[in-house]
Design a protein around this motif. Sequence first.
Motif, PDB file in Angstrom:
ATOM      1  N   VAL A 230       0.837  -1.201   0.000  1.00 48.60           N
ATOM      2  CA  VAL A 230       0.000   0.000   0.000  1.00 48.60           C
ATOM      3  C   VAL A 230       0.874   1.254   0.000  1.00 48.60           C
ATOM      4  N   ALA A 231       1.936   1.232   0.810  1.00 43.14           N
ATOM      5  CA  ALA A 231       2.852   2.380   0.858  1.00 43.14           C
ATOM      6  C   ALA A 231       3.524   2.595  -0.491  1.00 43.14           C
ATOM      7  N   GLU A 232       3.966   1.510  -1.117  1.00 41.10           N
ATOM      8  CA  GLU A 232       4.647   1.607  -2.410  1.00 41.10           C
ATOM      9  C   GLU A 232       3.708   2.138  -3.495  1.00 41.10           C
ATOM     10  N   MET A 233       2.477   1.640  -3.493  1.00 40.62           N
ATOM     11  CA  MET A 233       1.529   2.068  -4.525  1.00 40.62           C
ATOM     12  C   MET A 233       1.056   3.502  -4.290  1.00 40.62           C
ATOM     13  N   SER A 234       0.947   3.891  -3.021  1.00 44.16           N
ATOM     14  CA  SER A 234       0.589   5.280  -2.724  1.00 44.16           C
ATOM     15  C   SER A 234       1.637   6.228  -3.286  1.00 44.16           C
TER      16      SER A 234
END
Length: 321
Positions: A230-234
């Motif tokens: 989620v952090a990477e895609m954000s």
Amino acid sequence: MALPALFAPGGVSAQRTKAAASRRIGVLWLGAASTTFGPTSREVLLRDTLRQLGWVEGRNLAVETRYVGDGVDPVRSVQDLLATRVDALVAMGSPIALAARHVTGALPVVFVVFGDPVEFGLIDSLARPGGNLTGIYMPTAEHAGKRLALLRDAVPATTRIAVFNFADSRARVEARNTQAAAQKLGVQLVEMNLNGLADLDDAFLECKRAGATALTVLTEPRTSVHLGRVAEMSLAHRLPSVAGYAGFAWLGGFMAYGADGGEGIRRAASFVARILDGARPADLPVEQSTRYVLALNIKTARTLGVRFPRALVRYANVVIS
């Protein structure tokens, strides 16, 4: 971290002089083995705290560890540990704790969960848990508004904030509180309804199409397994994001505000030590986490072209650069 009750004189401590019989505990972690939510890995933190309490792996303690990642059946994982004849079980996460409740019988279980364990059906009450489970819980719904306000402080120009929802989510109260906070702040929530984590890629694309310029992540167990993703895609979609898991910022998330998971692990270790010394879970009241962490990732903010306000940086417990 100051936890005076944990190491108080006269209690179980690193200075234990009596010979302790070797015991075996099972530990089930939600997520993958490589997950790190701070400067010290969660596995090391648990073992170090147990060592300070007199239970030393390889001397008077054996630790069996399993990881419950995406697609792994928590019931089967619990049963696998039961086959190793453990004396107690540590359930790190509500799906694991629920599985343990159904299959452990009388075996002592210490849980660490986000959300109300009474509402989950894990225990009868906080003061009198009953049965074979006790542990630590970290409230999430009560701080949903605070998370949204902090995100708005960090990105004041945003007027549309995305939030992911699962159809059968356990974060319903948190979702309602987030919606109420959005109305007070004058921002519009862009709700993305997911059937499962396979929808995550499409949800991020839809966020951008809907004009969302930031993201708040509810403290939902399935999301916690994939916090790093989620952090990477954000970051890839240039969405400043906030989560209720304090470790989110360590995984590259923009910011996080929530209960200190490290405190939960330390307190869980103290419960385990007391149980190994003869205490019954039914006699140990469930404790609420009392330490909350605001963590800011300066590196992520810089990549996104966002500068945290100085007042927010001064307020933060953790600043990652």
